[in-house]
Motif scaffolding. Structure first.
Motif, PDB file in Angstrom:
ATOM      1  N   SER A 197       5.339 -50.612 -13.123  1.00 32.81           N
ATOM      2  CA  SER A 197       6.067 -51.309 -12.058  1.00 32.81           C
ATOM      3  C   SER A 197       5.999 -52.829 -12.227  1.00 32.81           C
ATOM      4  CB  SER A 197       5.501 -50.919 -10.688  1.00 32.81           C
ATOM      5  OG  SER A 197       5.628 -49.541 -10.459  1.00 32.81           O
ATOM      6  N   ALA A 198       4.945 -53.298 -12.867  1.00 32.95           N
ATOM      7  CA  ALA A 198       4.757 -54.750 -13.006  1.00 32.95           C
ATOM      8  C   ALA A 198       5.641 -55.355 -14.087  1.00 32.95           C
ATOM      9  CB  ALA A 198       3.290 -55.041 -13.323  1.00 32.95           C
ATOM     10  N   LEU A 199       6.275 -54.520 -14.895  1.00 34.31           N
ATOM     11  CA  LEU A 199       7.125 -55.051 -15.964  1.00 34.31           C
ATOM     12  C   LEU A 199       8.358 -55.744 -15.383  1.00 34.31           C
ATOM     13  CD1 LEU A 199       6.984 -52.034 -18.444  1.00 34.31           C
ATOM     14  CD2 LEU A 199       5.699 -54.189 -18.578  1.00 34.31           C
ATOM     15  N   ASP A 200       8.812 -56.794 -16.034  1.00 34.58           N
ATOM     16  CA  ASP A 200       9.926 -57.593 -15.527  1.00 34.58           C
ATOM     17  C   ASP A 200      11.215 -56.792 -15.379  1.00 34.58           C
ATOM     18  OD1 ASP A 200       8.340 -59.822 -15.382  1.00 34.58           O
ATOM     19  OD2 ASP A 200       8.957 -60.610 -17.350  1.00 34.58           O
ATOM     20  N   ILE A 201      11.423 -55.825 -16.246  1.00 29.51           N
ATOM     21  CA  ILE A 201      12.703 -55.103 -16.244  1.00 29.51           C
ATOM     22  C   ILE A 201      12.697 -53.901 -15.293  1.00 29.51           C
ATOM     23  CG2 ILE A 201      13.285 -55.763 -18.602  1.00 29.51           C
ATOM     24  CD1 ILE A 201      12.365 -52.960 -19.490  1.00 29.51           C
ATOM     25  N   VAL A 202      11.550 -53.628 -14.663  1.00 29.05           N
ATOM     26  CA  VAL A 202      11.419 -52.425 -13.825  1.00 29.05           C
ATOM     27  C   VAL A 202      11.599 -52.758 -12.354  1.00 29.05           C
ATOM     28  CG1 VAL A 202       9.865 -50.576 -13.077  1.00 29.05           C
ATOM     29  CG2 VAL A 202       9.939 -51.249 -15.487  1.00 29.05           C
ATOM     30  N   GLU A 203      12.463 -51.979 -11.701  1.00 29.88           N
ATOM     31  CA  GLU A 203      12.679 -52.152 -10.265  1.00 29.88           C
ATOM     32  C   GLU A 203      11.796 -51.225  -9.449  1.00 29.88           C
ATOM     33  OE1 GLU A 203      16.331 -50.929  -7.483  1.00 29.88           O
ATOM     34  OE2 GLU A 203      16.753 -52.702  -8.712  1.00 29.88           O
ATOM     35  N   ASN A 204      11.655 -49.964  -9.900  1.00 29.89           N
ATOM     36  CA  ASN A 204      10.872 -48.993  -9.122  1.00 29.89           C
ATOM     37  C   ASN A 204      10.434 -47.849 -10.034  1.00 29.89           C
ATOM     38  OD1 ASN A 204       9.641 -47.787  -6.958  1.00 29.89           O
ATOM     39  ND2 ASN A 204      11.527 -47.171  -5.928  1.00 29.89           N
ATOM     40  N   VAL A 205       9.343 -47.199  -9.665  1.00 26.97           N
ATOM     41  CA  VAL A 205       8.835 -46.035 -10.388  1.00 26.97           C
ATOM     42  C   VAL A 205       8.511 -44.947  -9.361  1.00 26.97           C
ATOM     43  CG1 VAL A 205       7.094 -45.133 -11.974  1.00 26.97           C
ATOM     44  CG2 VAL A 205       7.821 -47.523 -12.156  1.00 26.97           C
ATOM     45  N   LYS A 206       8.978 -43.726  -9.647  1.00 25.92           N
ATOM     46  CA  LYS A 206       8.732 -42.615  -8.716  1.00 25.92           C
ATOM     47  C   LYS A 206       8.271 -41.386  -9.483  1.00 25.92           C
ATOM     48  CE  LYS A 206      12.435 -44.044  -5.538  1.00 25.92           C
ATOM     49  NZ  LYS A 206      13.711 -43.606  -4.878  1.00 25.92           N
ATOM     50  N   ARG A 207       7.335 -40.662  -8.884  1.00 29.49           N
ATOM     51  CA  ARG A 207       6.953 -39.371  -9.444  1.00 29.49           C
ATOM     52  C   ARG A 207       7.866 -38.298  -8.848  1.00 29.49           C
ATOM     53  NH1 ARG A 207       2.782 -39.326 -12.740  1.00 29.49           N
ATOM     54  NH2 ARG A 207       1.168 -40.932 -12.595  1.00 29.49           N
ATOM     55  N   VAL A 208       8.292 -37.382  -9.689  1.00 26.12           N
ATOM     56  CA  VAL A 208       9.182 -36.305  -9.263  1.00 26.12           C
ATOM     57  C   VAL A 208       8.375 -35.034  -9.111  1.00 26.12           C
ATOM     58  CG1 VAL A 208      11.209 -34.932  -9.888  1.00 26.12           C
ATOM     59  CG2 VAL A 208      11.135 -37.378 -10.437  1.00 26.12           C
ATOM     60  N   GLN A 209       8.454 -34.424  -7.935  1.00 27.59           N
ATOM     61  CA  GLN A 209       7.658 -33.236  -7.658  1.00 27.59           C
ATOM     62  C   GLN A 209       8.328 -31.954  -8.146  1.00 27.59           C
ATOM     63  OE1 GLN A 209       4.588 -33.678  -6.507  1.00 27.59           O
ATOM     64  NE2 GLN A 209       5.033 -35.861  -6.500  1.00 27.59           N
ATOM     65  N   GLU A 210       9.662 -31.940  -8.166  1.00 33.66           N
ATOM     66  CA  GLU A 210      10.358 -30.716  -8.556  1.00 33.66           C
ATOM     67  C   GLU A 210      10.075 -30.375 -10.016  1.00 33.66           C
ATOM     68  OE1 GLU A 210      12.651 -32.835  -5.357  1.00 33.66           O
ATOM     69  OE2 GLU A 210      11.882 -33.377  -7.335  1.00 33.66           O
ATOM     70  N   PRO A 211       9.926 -29.080 -10.336  1.00 32.42           N
ATOM     71  CA  PRO A 211       9.603 -28.686 -11.716  1.00 32.42           C
ATOM     72  C   PRO A 211      10.760 -28.867 -12.689  1.00 32.42           C
ATOM     73  CG  PRO A 211       9.951 -26.744 -10.347  1.00 32.42           C
ATOM     74  CD  PRO A 211       9.943 -27.921  -9.433  1.00 32.42           C
ATOM     75  N   THR A 215       2.832 -36.779 -17.475  1.00 28.21           N
ATOM     76  CA  THR A 215       2.866 -38.194 -17.067  1.00 28.21           C
ATOM     77  C   THR A 215       1.671 -38.566 -16.189  1.00 28.21           C
ATOM     78  OG1 THR A 215       4.201 -37.655 -15.109  1.00 28.21           O
ATOM     79  CG2 THR A 215       5.395 -38.197 -17.140  1.00 28.21           C
ATOM     80  N   SER A 216       0.707 -37.635 -16.069  1.00 28.74           N
ATOM     81  CA  SER A 216      -0.422 -37.870 -15.147  1.00 28.74           C
ATOM     82  C   SER A 216      -1.274 -39.070 -15.565  1.00 28.74           C
ATOM     83  CB  SER A 216      -1.294 -36.619 -15.061  1.00 28.74           C
ATOM     84  OG  SER A 216      -1.791 -36.259 -16.342  1.00 28.74           O
ATOM     85  N   SER A 217      -1.302 -39.359 -16.867  1.00 32.31           N
ATOM     86  CA  SER A 217      -2.148 -40.459 -17.339  1.00 32.31           C
ATOM     87  C   SER A 217      -1.449 -41.808 -17.297  1.00 32.31           C
ATOM     88  CB  SER A 217      -2.617 -40.175 -18.771  1.00 32.31           C
ATOM     89  OG  SER A 217      -1.504 -40.097 -19.649  1.00 32.31           O
ATOM     90  N   LEU A 218      -0.148 -41.806 -16.975  1.00 31.76           N
ATOM     91  CA  LEU A 218       0.590 -43.074 -16.947  1.00 31.76           C
ATOM     92  C   LEU A 218       0.256 -43.867 -15.691  1.00 31.76           C
ATOM     93  CD1 LEU A 218       4.143 -41.971 -18.189  1.00 31.76           C
ATOM     94  CD2 LEU A 218       2.263 -42.961 -19.522  1.00 31.76           C
ATOM     95  N   ASP A 219       0.054 -45.136 -15.848  1.00 30.80           N
ATOM     96  CA  ASP A 219      -0.292 -46.035 -14.741  1.00 30.80           C
ATOM     97  C   ASP A 219       1.000 -46.559 -14.107  1.00 30.80           C
ATOM     98  OD1 ASP A 219      -1.083 -48.087 -13.049  1.00 30.80           O
ATOM     99  OD2 ASP A 219      -2.671 -48.794 -14.387  1.00 30.80           O
ATOM    100  N   ILE A 220       1.318 -46.064 -12.909  1.00 30.84           N
ATOM    101  CA  ILE A 220       2.546 -46.491 -12.232  1.00 30.84           C
ATOM    102  C   ILE A 220       2.527 -47.986 -11.963  1.00 30.84           C
ATOM    103  CG2 ILE A 220       3.805 -46.358 -10.039  1.00 30.84           C
ATOM    104  CD1 ILE A 220       3.410 -43.422 -10.000  1.00 30.84           C
ATOM    105  N   GLY A 221       1.388 -48.508 -11.571  1.00 27.89           N
ATOM    106  CA  GLY A 221       1.285 -49.940 -11.276  1.00 27.89           C
ATOM    107  C   GLY A 221       1.581 -50.795 -12.480  1.00 27.89           C
ATOM    108  N   LEU A 222       1.097 -50.360 -13.643  1.00 29.84           N
ATOM    109  CA  LEU A 222       1.328 -51.121 -14.874  1.00 29.84           C
ATOM    110  C   LEU A 222       2.810 -51.141 -15.229  1.00 29.84           C
ATOM    111  CD1 LEU A 222       0.165 -52.596 -17.348  1.00 29.84           C
ATOM    112  CD2 LEU A 222      -0.078 -50.351 -18.452  1.00 29.84           C
TER     113      LEU A 222
END
Length: 335
Positions: free
Chosen positions: A54-68, A45-52
């Motif tokens: 997060s800006a979607l109307d249906i999205v409340e929040n986006v988080k990266r998960v550190q645990e493997p 998921t490293s190439s995914l743009d969190i800001g992009l």
């Protein structure tokens, strides 16, 4: 990465988002809760743009998960997993008591014990057909014949069966088994875990004797990554410097795992202590600590048991203990 959606997201927008993520090479696991829908993203998921996103109307929040571990992570699946076995459930506030002999020795033995533990309130029958032993000279179990006898006891009582598998080649013998147990020695047998991930029976993974919580959850991840999300975790004691007990039961595993994962948690006080007189107090403590169930060894003649008689309860002792366990479980609901 996890994507938390707003309540009642637009269906077309959601499907469009999922297709877009899949086109990026990411596997999407959707969890629909009572108030929230969460998308768990597994892969690079490293190439995914969190800001992009997060800006979607249906999205409340986006988080990266550190645990493997992703699939086993509570962040991906906030609500507890509940496994339905038809006659009983594991997780979801119920108390599952798996009881029976360490090893199946005869039809008369296993059927008699199955009837006794059911009468006392057990909801599943445990029994060993294949027995991994430290010494090659110890009783290794009855194998396929043991599984056949467990099936007879299941027909007699209606209790679902939980029993241990040793290797992938044995899987065709487990058609009538309801929960396949992976023992402590096989917790990191990754080929076996992958095989079990490709089938659809619940899998109970016992913690390795020197394994960390993360290593244990990564073993669960192997099964879940294969598509089988019906995983149960069983704490059976870890190896420490103490020699009075067979192992050291880690009851802290209950609140720790409750925080880290959504998977059901079973405690095995029999293997943890190796002493029948210690099983009851630790079993009660496990229920008070919030365990989803217990795995308890019961034998009608412990001194003559072919395997682990010293840690096995007699049926009358189990009957007394089961009553205490259900009372403690009811009491904890009032707090």
């Amino acid at each position: 990465m996890i994507v938390i959606l707003k309540e009642n997201p637009n269906r077309d927008q959601l499907e469009s988002l999922i297709h877009w993520l899949q086109d990026k090479g990411v596997t999407v696991h959707s969890t629909v809760g009572s108030h929230k829908t969460i998308l768990g993203l597994v892969g690079d998921t490293s190439s995914l743009d969190i800001g992009l996103i997060s800006a979607l109307d249906i999205v409340e929040n986006v988080k990266r998960v550190q645990e493997p571990y992703k699939n086993a992570n509570r962040k991906f699946h906030p609500e507890d997993t509940v496994i339905d076995l038809g006659t009983t459930t594991i997780g979801g506030g119920s108390l599952t008591i798996m009881a029976g002999p360490c090893s199946v020795e005869s039809e008369q033995q296993v059927v008699a014990i199955a009837k006794a533990v059911k009468a006392s309130g057990a909801t599943m029958l445990r029994g060993g057909a294949f027995k991994p032993r430290t010494s090659p000279y110890s009783f290794q179990g009855m194998g396929a014949e043991g599984l056949r006898l467990l099936s007879i006891a299941k027909k007699e009582t209606g209790l679902p069966i939980v029993t241990e598998i040793m290797e992938e080649s044995q899987l065709p013998l487990f058609d009538d088994v309801d929960v396949i147990q992976v023992g402590a020695r096989n917790m990191q047998n990754f080929n076996l875990l992958k095989t079990l991930g490709a089938q659809n029976k619940p899998v109970m993974i016992k913690r390795g004797m020197s394994s960390t919580y993360e290593e244990w959850l990564m073993s669960a991840e192997y099964v879940m990554a294969g598509g089988n999300e019906q995983v149960i975790l069983c704490e059976r004691g870890v190896r420490t410097f103490e020699t009075y007990t067979r192992n050291t039961l880690d009851l802290a595993a209950i609140p720790v795992l409750r925080k880290l994962t959504h998977l059901p948690i079973i405690i095995d006080p029999s293997h943890a202590t190796g002493k029948a007189d210690l099983v009851a107090p630790l079993a009660v403590a496990a229920v008070a600590g919030g365990a989803d169930g217990l795995l308890i060894e019961v034998h009608n003649d412990p001194p003559r048991a072919l395997c682990d008689g010293a840690q096995s309860l007699r049926p009358e002792a189990f009957d007394e203990l089961a009553g205490k366990l259900y009372k403690m479980h009811d009491f904890m609901k009032t707090l």
